[in-house]
Design a protein around this motif. Structure first.
Motif, PDB file in Angstrom:
ATOM      1  N   LEU A   1      -2.751   0.318   6.609  1.00 11.19           N
ATOM      2  CA  LEU A   1      -2.700   1.617   5.920  1.00 11.19           C
ATOM      3  C   LEU A   1      -3.961   1.914   5.098  1.00 11.19           C
ATOM      4  CD1 LEU A   1       1.030   1.785   4.718  1.00 11.19           C
ATOM      5  CD2 LEU A   1       0.008   2.725   6.791  1.00 11.19           C
TER       6      LEU A   1
ATOM      7  N   ILE B   1       1.877   6.907   9.564  1.00 15.09           N
ATOM      8  CA  ILE B   1       2.428   6.041   8.518  1.00 15.09           C
ATOM      9  C   ILE B   1       3.273   4.908   9.095  1.00 15.09           C
ATOM     10  CG2 ILE B   1       4.452   7.549   8.085  1.00 15.09           C
ATOM     11  CD1 ILE B   1       2.525   5.644   5.339  1.00 15.09           C
TER      12      ILE B   1
ATOM     13  N   ARG C   1       0.499   9.470   6.089  1.00 13.70           N
ATOM     14  CA  ARG C   1       1.625  10.392   6.266  1.00 13.70           C
ATOM     15  C   ARG C   1       1.130  11.739   6.794  1.00 13.70           C
ATOM     16  NH1 ARG C   1       3.920   8.501   1.340  1.00 13.70           N
ATOM     17  NH2 ARG C   1       5.146   6.785   2.172  1.00 13.70           N
TER      18      ARG C   1
ATOM     19  N   SER D   1       0.813  -1.219   0.000  1.00 16.43           N
ATOM     20  CA  SER D   1       0.000   0.000   0.000  1.00 16.43           C
ATOM     21  C   SER D   1       0.845   1.266   0.000  1.00 16.43           C
ATOM     22  CB  SER D   1      -0.942   0.015   1.203  1.00 16.43           C
ATOM     23  OG  SER D   1      -1.972  -0.912   1.011  1.00 16.43           O
ATOM     24  N   GLU D   2       2.047   1.190   0.577  1.00 13.27           N
ATOM     25  CA  GLU D   2       2.871   2.392   0.666  1.00 13.27           C
ATOM     26  C   GLU D   2       3.487   2.794  -0.669  1.00 13.27           C
ATOM     27  OE1 GLU D   2       5.292  -1.202   1.317  1.00 13.27           O
ATOM     28  OE2 GLU D   2       3.306  -0.511   1.914  1.00 13.27           O
TER      29      GLU D   2
ATOM     30  N   PRO E   1      -1.612   5.517   1.939  1.00 12.31           N
ATOM     31  CA  PRO E   1      -0.379   5.907   2.634  1.00 12.31           C
ATOM     32  C   PRO E   1      -0.200   7.429   2.712  1.00 12.31           C
ATOM     33  CG  PRO E   1       0.106   5.061   0.441  1.00 12.31           C
ATOM     34  CD  PRO E   1      -1.327   4.770   0.702  1.00 12.31           C
TER      35      PRO E   1
END
Lengths: 370, 370
Positions: free
Chosen positions: B326, B339, B334, A228-229, B330
């Motif tokens: 998440l 995160i 953040r 997902s990041e 993401p």
């Protein structure tokens, strides 16, 4: 009501298919591939089981490389736009549905070249006519396994052998054949098919299969529940093509539909009812039935002196559901010589009874005689 | 089982929704927009009714410009890739889901430029911060109406006004707000939303709305049942985005889900249960709840010293369904400062009872205390 539009979507579905949708909606309801709670995990397992069932039906070696799309059209778009780049050549047969034809035409607007291999008047494309079109720029050959207009079955195994010899990928459209006739697809590159036709899933389901080793770009970009990041789509299957929530109740229905086919002797019944209808229709005076007797369950006809839409309307008034026109396949109609008239298409299915066929054919005879 | 993953997909659905799917599969079963027989016409009417119901719910002036996609992600892809060309600039907020973020990132690989408007630590993006990023190359601004992580509601009306002033198109992602809070979308350019979340349709449904006057390219190419003889997609709505068979049972379910919202006072109940859960969760020691109290029904939490996935697993063992990680967003994590930890997300829904919320919060307290 006598439903003869099974080439569009099968109806009715096997009872187990409808029951499964209801069960999924009532007792599970979760989206697969994201959450770690029990019903979400159950949903993920169901998705994997569906891949395994389809792989088993079609003899595909890698179930995880079967991805779920909303319909065969999305699968075809994913394959074509995922492979074809600026400067490539794409070869399609003249029997293709608009799902392939319009996508291939769009490729030409993006810098690719389109070549069309012409089928004979029965709707059969010869592997040799395809081979003649191959150049060193040819990237992909798309051939419909069985026509949605004439039911003509193409020899895709020979096409695959020729393509392999020339290092060209193939995409076969099995929308009218998967679940209708036995298919061993073990050695094929890419396959696209509907889930809601011969495979008895509900509408909203389709599949793309991409052989291991083929590099392909995603069609859609979005959340996959994996990596997902990252701002990029994962490059592994099936996540590369599973952006956003999948149609979980649809996939559950498809899984049961495929199991039904494996256990119920569907192929024999489909063949028998199609042949029965073809033979009875053949006896009507002044009828033209493009294609061969040996076919999948699409039987399009032209009745000389009669308008196709008018015939379909008259049949509708008797409770008979058939589709008239071009069936989203103008290339095929041009090949078969029916582009100006269109056709009335009868597509019986597993649940069609011989008595239904007899009633329809006798009704059609009466319409023509009066 | 206590289901608190309604931000992923709502469960259960209203009884009428499940009943409608079953009824469609059993009594209609036809694909809309193609055949002229009774059940196919009935299916076409159902599709149009669904457009009208959604238009009514969201105050949209042109129902025919609502198209059905497989999920919100497809709708977002259709909007972004249908508008953005080589050399254009696209502005997105830092609260976007990967559906927007990954699509926008793909745009940069196709020659467009991506700018990100940073939201504050509550997840709110100021219209002014967006305005500062607008240049004469800016073509599209994408903003999530309500965050799937923190439930933060953005002021999309102000964003729309600013965009209009600068002749820039907007795309708002209503996936977490449609059906959850009242929306008057009359003056908006483009909207994308799920059908299976707040709107109570089944999975496999999403929508894209494109205001009249906006020229947009199709995303998929294939049969539409219209202008079949053309190699191009029709340029009118909804056909331009309806390539291939649509998810008719899903659309039928969505239509009933939307009617349910209009008749059942859903908004008040959703607000009340979310606020109730937010307030109870707030009392847990060492809990961080990013975002504002006034929100849609996503409540993500961090429990200091605890692993999010571990908490979700413990809750699952008590029959409580929540999602940790998440949440395919993401950028949002953040922005919210979560995160590295991820969050545990509780998303109650219309059918969540106060007693369920009490049990969940007391269970969470016990986990934290032991």
């Amino acid at each position: 009501m006598i439903y003869l539009d099974n080439a569009a979507t099968t109806f009715p579905k096997p009872q187990i298919v409808t029951d499964t949708v209801l069960d999924y909606l009532t007792n599970c309801g979760a989206s697969p591939g994201r959450g770690g709670y029990d019903s979400a995990m159950q949903s993920s397992e169901m998705l994997f089981e569906c891949q395994e069932n389809i792989a088993s039906l079609l003899s595909l070696p890698t179930p995880e490389r079967i991805v779920f799309t909303k319909n065969a059209t999305e699968a075809i778009n994913a394959a074509i736009f995922g492979i074809i780049k600026d400067g490539d050549e794409i070869i399609i047969s003249s029997m293709e549905h608009n799902a392939v034809m319009r996508s291939a035409h769009e490729c030409t607007k993006r810098g690719a070249k389109l070549k069309i291999a012409h089928a004979n008047e029965k709707g059969k494309v010869s592997p040799e006519s395809i081979e003649k079109l191959i150049s060193d720029k040819t990237k992909l050959i798309c051939v419909i396994h069985s026509s949605n207009v004439s039911g003509t079955i193409n020899d895709i195994h020979s096409v695959a052998r020729i393509a392999k010899k020339h290092n060209v990928y193939t995409l076969f459209d099995l929308s009218q054949s998967a679940g209708i006739i036995p298919i061993n697809a073990r050695d094929f590159d890419m396959l696209a098919f509907s889930g809601h036709k011969g495979l008895f899933g509900i509408m909203g389901t389709g599949c793309l299969y991409v052989r291991e080793g083929i590099n392909i770009k995603p069609l859609l970009y979005g959340g996959t529940g994996s990596y997902s990041e990252s701002a990029r789509m994962p490059d592994f299957f099936p996540d590369i093509f599973h952006a956003g929530t999948v149609n979980a109740p649809g996939i559950a229905s498809l899984s049961e539909g495929v199991k039904f086919i494996m256990h119920e002797g569907v192929y024999e019944k489909e063949k028998e009812i199609t042949r029965y209808m073809y033979d009875l229709l053949s006896e009507i005076p002044n009828i033209i039935i493009p294609g061969e007797r040996d076919r999948t369950s699409a039987i399009s006809v032209v009745l000389k002196g009669f308008d196709s839409v008018g015939i379909a309307e008259k049949l509708n008034s008797l409770g008979i559901c058939v589709r008239a026109g071009l069936h989203c396949a103008p290339l095929a109609h041009r090949t078969l010589g029916t582009i100006t008239t269109g056709t009335v298409r009868f597509s019986p299915g597993f649940f069609t009874e011989k008595s239904d066929v007899e009633f329809v054919v006798s009704s059609l005879k009466k319409i023509v005689e009066n």
